[in-house]
Design a protein around this motif. Structure first.
Motif, PDB file in Angstrom:
ATOM      1  N   VAL A   1     153.333 -10.749  -1.676  1.00 54.74           N
ATOM      2  CA  VAL A   1     154.148 -10.011  -0.707  1.00 54.74           C
ATOM      3  C   VAL A   1     155.443  -9.532  -1.373  1.00 54.74           C
ATOM      4  O   VAL A   1     155.890  -8.398  -1.163  1.00 54.74           O
ATOM      5  CB  VAL A   1     154.449 -10.949   0.503  1.00 54.74           C
ATOM      6  N   SER A   2     155.996 -10.400  -2.220  1.00 59.27           N
ATOM      7  CA  SER A   2     157.260 -10.061  -2.890  1.00 59.27           C
ATOM      8  C   SER A   2     157.049  -8.963  -3.926  1.00 59.27           C
ATOM      9  O   SER A   2     157.880  -8.064  -4.063  1.00 59.27           O
ATOM     10  CB  SER A   2     157.844 -11.308  -3.570  1.00 59.27           C
ATOM     11  N   GLN A   3     155.943  -9.051  -4.656  1.00 60.67           N
ATOM     12  CA  GLN A   3     155.648  -8.005  -5.649  1.00 60.67           C
ATOM     13  C   GLN A   3     155.597  -6.643  -4.964  1.00 60.67           C
ATOM     14  O   GLN A   3     156.194  -5.674  -5.428  1.00 60.67           O
ATOM     15  CB  GLN A   3     154.298  -8.259  -6.326  1.00 60.67           C
ATOM     16  N   ARG A   4     154.880  -6.579  -3.853  1.00 55.21           N
ATOM     17  CA  ARG A   4     154.732  -5.283  -3.181  1.00 55.21           C
ATOM     18  C   ARG A   4     156.080  -4.784  -2.662  1.00 55.21           C
ATOM     19  O   ARG A   4     156.428  -3.618  -2.864  1.00 55.21           O
ATOM     20  CB  ARG A   4     153.721  -5.373  -2.038  1.00 55.21           C
ATOM     21  N   ALA A   5     156.832  -5.666  -2.018  1.00 50.71           N
ATOM     22  CA  ALA A   5     158.140  -5.254  -1.467  1.00 50.71           C
ATOM     23  C   ALA A   5     159.073  -4.786  -2.588  1.00 50.71           C
ATOM     24  O   ALA A   5     159.747  -3.758  -2.469  1.00 50.71           O
ATOM     25  CB  ALA A   5     158.767  -6.412  -0.690  1.00 50.71           C
ATOM     26  N   CYS A   6     159.099  -5.542  -3.684  1.00 58.27           N
ATOM     27  CA  CYS A   6     160.016  -5.186  -4.787  1.00 58.27           C
ATOM     28  C   CYS A   6     159.555  -3.922  -5.498  1.00 58.27           C
ATOM     29  O   CYS A   6     160.383  -3.074  -5.867  1.00 58.27           O
ATOM     30  CB  CYS A   6     160.122  -6.349  -5.779  1.00 58.27           C
TER      31      CYS A   6
ATOM     32  N   ALA B   1     160.742  -9.485   0.690  1.00 52.52           N
ATOM     33  CA  ALA B   1     160.556 -10.241  -0.560  1.00 52.52           C
ATOM     34  C   ALA B   1     161.112 -11.658  -0.374  1.00 52.52           C
ATOM     35  O   ALA B   1     162.092 -11.856   0.336  1.00 52.52           O
ATOM     36  CB  ALA B   1     161.262  -9.548  -1.711  1.00 52.52           C
ATOM     37  N   VAL B   2     160.468 -12.615  -1.029  1.00 54.04           N
ATOM     38  CA  VAL B   2     160.851 -14.020  -0.886  1.00 54.04           C
ATOM     39  C   VAL B   2     161.692 -14.434  -2.096  1.00 54.04           C
ATOM     40  O   VAL B   2     161.248 -14.259  -3.240  1.00 54.04           O
ATOM     41  CB  VAL B   2     159.584 -14.907  -0.808  1.00 54.04           C
ATOM     42  N   PRO B   3     162.893 -14.959  -1.866  1.00 54.28           N
ATOM     43  CA  PRO B   3     163.745 -15.365  -2.992  1.00 54.28           C
ATOM     44  C   PRO B   3     163.009 -16.311  -3.945  1.00 54.28           C
ATOM     45  O   PRO B   3     162.220 -17.152  -3.501  1.00 54.28           O
ATOM     46  CB  PRO B   3     164.924 -16.086  -2.310  1.00 54.28           C
TER      47      PRO B   3
ATOM     48  N   MET C   1     164.220  -3.168 -13.389  1.00 53.67           N
ATOM     49  CA  MET C   1     163.156  -4.076 -13.839  1.00 53.67           C
ATOM     50  C   MET C   1     162.810  -5.012 -12.696  1.00 53.67           C
ATOM     51  O   MET C   1     163.685  -5.605 -12.072  1.00 53.67           O
ATOM     52  CB  MET C   1     163.639  -4.888 -15.022  1.00 53.67           C
ATOM     53  N   VAL C   2     161.504  -5.129 -12.418  1.00 56.49           N
ATOM     54  CA  VAL C   2     160.996  -6.061 -11.408  1.00 56.49           C
ATOM     55  C   VAL C   2     160.200  -7.128 -12.142  1.00 56.49           C
ATOM     56  O   VAL C   2     159.323  -6.812 -12.950  1.00 56.49           O
ATOM     57  CB  VAL C   2     160.078  -5.320 -10.403  1.00 56.49           C
ATOM     58  N   ALA C   3     160.505  -8.402 -11.885  1.00 53.17           N
ATOM     59  CA  ALA C   3     159.833  -9.481 -12.623  1.00 53.17           C
ATOM     60  C   ALA C   3     159.430 -10.609 -11.688  1.00 53.17           C
ATOM     61  O   ALA C   3     160.128 -10.903 -10.714  1.00 53.17           O
ATOM     62  CB  ALA C   3     160.780 -10.026 -13.697  1.00 53.17           C
ATOM     63  N   SER C   4     158.297 -11.231 -12.001  1.00 49.67           N
ATOM     64  CA  SER C   4     157.846 -12.384 -11.216  1.00 49.67           C
ATOM     65  C   SER C   4     158.593 -13.648 -11.617  1.00 49.67           C
ATOM     66  O   SER C   4     158.534 -14.650 -10.897  1.00 49.67           O
ATOM     67  CB  SER C   4     156.348 -12.604 -11.420  1.00 49.67           C
ATOM     68  N   ASP C   5     159.218 -13.618 -12.789  1.00 48.64           N
ATOM     69  CA  ASP C   5     159.984 -14.771 -13.263  1.00 48.64           C
ATOM     70  C   ASP C   5     161.433 -14.334 -13.484  1.00 48.64           C
ATOM     71  O   ASP C   5     161.692 -13.181 -13.818  1.00 48.64           O
ATOM     72  CB  ASP C   5     159.409 -15.268 -14.609  1.00 48.64           C
ATOM     73  N   ARG C   6     162.351 -15.299 -13.332  1.00 50.49           N
ATOM     74  CA  ARG C   6     163.748 -14.998 -13.631  1.00 50.49           C
ATOM     75  C   ARG C   6     163.869 -14.557 -15.093  1.00 50.49           C
ATOM     76  O   ARG C   6     163.240 -15.147 -15.974  1.00 50.49           O
ATOM     77  CB  ARG C   6     164.610 -16.244 -13.406  1.00 50.49           C
ATOM     78  N   MET C   7     164.651 -13.487 -15.335  1.00 50.22           N
ATOM     79  CA  MET C   7     164.856 -13.016 -16.697  1.00 50.22           C
ATOM     80  C   MET C   7     166.263 -13.404 -17.142  1.00 50.22           C
ATOM     81  O   MET C   7     167.106 -13.776 -16.333  1.00 50.22           O
ATOM     82  CB  MET C   7     164.661 -11.495 -16.761  1.00 50.22           C
TER      83      MET C   7
ATOM     84  N   SER D   1     152.073 -25.143  -0.380  1.00 53.77           N
ATOM     85  CA  SER D   1     150.777 -25.164  -1.071  1.00 53.77           C
ATOM     86  C   SER D   1     150.729 -24.045  -2.113  1.00 53.77           C
ATOM     87  O   SER D   1     151.525 -23.094  -2.070  1.00 53.77           O
ATOM     88  CB  SER D   1     149.635 -24.978  -0.072  1.00 53.77           C
ATOM     89  N   ARG D   2     149.760 -24.137  -2.998  1.00 54.22           N
ATOM     90  CA  ARG D   2     149.592 -23.077  -3.993  1.00 54.22           C
ATOM     91  C   ARG D   2     149.252 -21.759  -3.306  1.00 54.22           C
ATOM     92  O   ARG D   2     149.645 -20.690  -3.753  1.00 54.22           O
ATOM     93  CB  ARG D   2     148.496 -23.467  -4.990  1.00 54.22           C
ATOM     94  N   LEU D   3     148.522 -21.861  -2.192  1.00 58.61           N
ATOM     95  CA  LEU D   3     148.189 -20.642  -1.434  1.00 58.61           C
ATOM     96  C   LEU D   3     149.464 -19.996  -0.896  1.00 58.61           C
ATOM     97  O   LEU D   3     149.645 -18.772  -0.997  1.00 58.61           O
ATOM     98  CB  LEU D   3     147.230 -20.978  -0.281  1.00 58.61           C
ATOM     99  N   ASP D   4     150.362 -20.837  -0.347  1.00 58.34           N
ATOM    100  CA  ASP D   4     151.644 -20.300   0.147  1.00 58.34           C
ATOM    101  C   ASP D   4     152.399 -19.578  -0.980  1.00 58.34           C
ATOM    102  O   ASP D   4     152.911 -18.476  -0.797  1.00 58.34           O
ATOM    103  CB  ASP D   4     152.536 -21.439   0.671  1.00 58.34           C
ATOM    104  N   LEU D   5     152.451 -20.238  -2.132  1.00 59.11           N
ATOM    105  CA  LEU D   5     153.188 -19.655  -3.264  1.00 59.11           C
ATOM    106  C   LEU D   5     152.576 -18.333  -3.699  1.00 59.11           C
ATOM    107  O   LEU D   5     153.272 -17.359  -3.985  1.00 59.11           O
ATOM    108  CB  LEU D   5     153.187 -20.626  -4.454  1.00 59.11           C
ATOM    109  N   PHE D   6     151.234 -18.307  -3.745  1.00 57.99           N
ATOM    110  CA  PHE D   6     150.523 -17.096  -4.172  1.00 57.99           C
ATOM    111  C   PHE D   6     150.806 -15.946  -3.198  1.00 57.99           C
ATOM    112  O   PHE D   6     151.135 -14.832  -3.603  1.00 57.99           O
ATOM    113  CB  PHE D   6     149.013 -17.382  -4.240  1.00 57.99           C
ATOM    114  N   ILE D   7     150.712 -16.256  -1.899  1.00 58.10           N
ATOM    115  CA  ILE D   7     150.948 -15.203  -0.894  1.00 58.10           C
ATOM    116  C   ILE D   7     152.386 -14.693  -0.996  1.00 58.10           C
ATOM    117  O   ILE D   7     152.626 -13.482  -0.990  1.00 58.10           O
ATOM    118  CB  ILE D   7     150.625 -15.725   0.527  1.00 58.10           C
ATOM    119  N   ASP D   8     153.334 -15.610  -1.142  1.00 58.45           N
ATOM    120  CA  ASP D   8     154.737 -15.192  -1.274  1.00 58.45           C
ATOM    121  C   ASP D   8     154.915 -14.284  -2.491  1.00 58.45           C
ATOM    122  O   ASP D   8     155.684 -13.314  -2.459  1.00 58.45           O
ATOM    123  CB  ASP D   8     155.652 -16.417  -1.406  1.00 58.45           C
TER     124      ASP D   8
END
Ligand SMILES: C[S@@+](CC[C@H](N)C(=O)[O-])C[C@H]1O[C@@H](n2cnc3c(N)ncnc32)[C@H](O)[C@@H]1O
Length: 161
Positions: free
Chosen positions: A12-17, A151-153, A131-137, A2-9
């Motif tokens: 959580v990943s932003q904070r861990a990274c 962090a979630v791959p 560099m930490v990014a939410s999208d592949r660079m 779900s979009r909620l799952d994606l948002f939570i991932d």
């Protein structure tokens, strides 16, 4: 998923990274660049945890929570496609840590945008910087780093000079 799952991932990943990258670069003195202020949550997180380094925020229109709004001297207003180039001319390859969270809901658009700005971000990073990014660079000279625990791959990416 779900979009909620994606948002939570993503959160959580932003904070861990970010926590990993802040610790990993703690010995560097160069500034930190936050690309995309938004509500200011990740800026606020970094400001709480980063000691002794300036944090510059790149944003086209500041509309953050008042607690999470950077001082004017650390706000680089405008489109990052312009301000990243201007900042490289002014400061050189100085950033110890760059965090980018510029995307919206359209994954194809986010990917195209990340591809476009990769060559503008890449030269700003100092030796040893992350560099930490939410999208592949799409970097030519930076190396992708394994994600830290928690962090979630595919929800976050880390690159090192
Ligand atoms: C997803 S939000 C950032 C959220 C932020 N990490 C937080 O924790 O609140 C993305 C932000 O990037 C900004 N942005 C998107 N494209 C931009 C561009 N080309 N130049 C400057 N800012 C941009 C948007 O205005 C928006 O505020």
């Amino acid at each position: 998923m779900s979009r909620l799952d994606l948002f939570i991932d993503r959160m959580v990943s932003q904070r861990a990274c970010l926590d990993f990258a802040i610790d990993d670069t703690a010995a560097l003195s160069g500034p930190v660049f936050e690309l995309g202020l938004g509500n200011g949550r990740t800026f606020h997180h970094m400001r709480e945890r980063i000691v002794g380094r300036d944090i510059y925020v790149f944003e086209r229109a500041v509309a953050a929570h008042p607690d999470s709004t950077p001082d004017e001297e650390f706000t680089i207003l405008g489109d990052v496609r312009v301000t990243l180039v201007q900042t490289l001319e002014k400061m050189g390859p100085v950033a110890s840590l760059i965090h980018a969270d510029l995307g919206g809901h359209n994954r194809a658009k986010n990917d195209a945008f990340a591809r476009m700005i990769s060559p503008m971000v890449e030269p700003l990073l100092a030796e040893g910087g992350l560099m930490v990014a939410s999208d592949r660079m799409y970097f030519e000279t930076l190396t992708e780093v394994a994600l830290p625990k928690g962090a979630v791959p595919e929800r976050c990416f880390i690159y090192r000079r």
